[in-house]
Design an enzyme around this catalytic site. Sequence first.
Site, PDB file in Angstrom:
ATOM      1  N   ASN A  61       0.800  -1.214   0.000  1.00 32.23           N
ATOM      2  CA  ASN A  61       0.000   0.000   0.000  1.00 32.23           C
ATOM      3  C   ASN A  61       0.840   1.276   0.000  1.00 32.23           C
ATOM      4  O   ASN A  61       1.626   1.490   0.899  1.00 32.23           O
ATOM      5  CB  ASN A  61      -0.897   0.010   1.233  1.00 32.23           C
ATOM      6  CG  ASN A  61      -1.603   1.331   1.358  1.00 32.23           C
ATOM      7  OD1 ASN A  61      -2.467   1.645   0.561  1.00 32.23           O
ATOM      8  ND2 ASN A  61      -1.219   2.122   2.337  1.00 32.23           N
ATOM      9  N   CYS A  68       0.188   3.742   7.702  1.00 30.42           N
ATOM     10  CA  CYS A  68       0.748   2.432   8.021  1.00 30.42           C
ATOM     11  C   CYS A  68       1.989   2.539   8.899  1.00 30.42           C
ATOM     12  O   CYS A  68       2.454   1.529   9.424  1.00 30.42           O
ATOM     13  CB  CYS A  68       1.039   1.656   6.744  1.00 30.42           C
ATOM     14  SG  CYS A  68       1.885   2.589   5.480  1.00 30.42           S
ATOM     15  N   GLU A  95       4.726  12.507  16.120  1.00 33.03           N
ATOM     16  CA  GLU A  95       3.353  12.395  16.619  1.00 33.03           C
ATOM     17  C   GLU A  95       3.307  12.167  18.127  1.00 33.03           C
ATOM     18  O   GLU A  95       2.254  12.151  18.725  1.00 33.03           O
ATOM     19  CB  GLU A  95       2.646  11.220  15.932  1.00 33.03           C
ATOM     20  CG  GLU A  95       2.473  11.420  14.446  1.00 33.03           C
ATOM     21  CD  GLU A  95       1.737  10.251  13.815  1.00 33.03           C
ATOM     22  OE1 GLU A  95       1.524   9.250  14.525  1.00 33.03           O
ATOM     23  OE2 GLU A  95       1.379  10.352  12.634  1.00 33.03           O
TER      24      GLU A  95
END
Length: 98
Positions: A61, A68, A95
């Site tokens: 992906n 991901c 994050e």
Amino acid sequence: MAIKLYGLRLDVNMKNKFFTQKVLNVVSQIPRGATLTYKEVAAQAGSPNASRVVGSILKQNYDLSIPCHRVIRSDGKIGEYNRGAQKKKQLLKEEGAL
DNA sequence: TAGTTGACCGGAA
DNA sequence: ATTCCGGCCAACT
């Protein structure tokens, strides 16, 4: 090879598109700053023993809308990543997931 | 259609 | 802490 069991066709050695879709959906729902393990994602998608397959799906992906990089290994290590393991670690740090 | 390959996991050495 | 190994199963060839 297809096996018939009580009227059901169980295709051995063939793809399960439902599982793939579910995995992508689950991963896209992971909030910023949170992480899941490959095993947890597999369980959410309905195949608790398919952690390895989750990896191969995410590897395929390239859609950036699917975070991901928030999927890590259950032993605490970061794991692999499309754009390099270093990039993955950096994103998680930004994050605050580390 | 059959065989091989891993962004993994958990236990054992 | 660190390799090593068998099991797992969709994707790939």
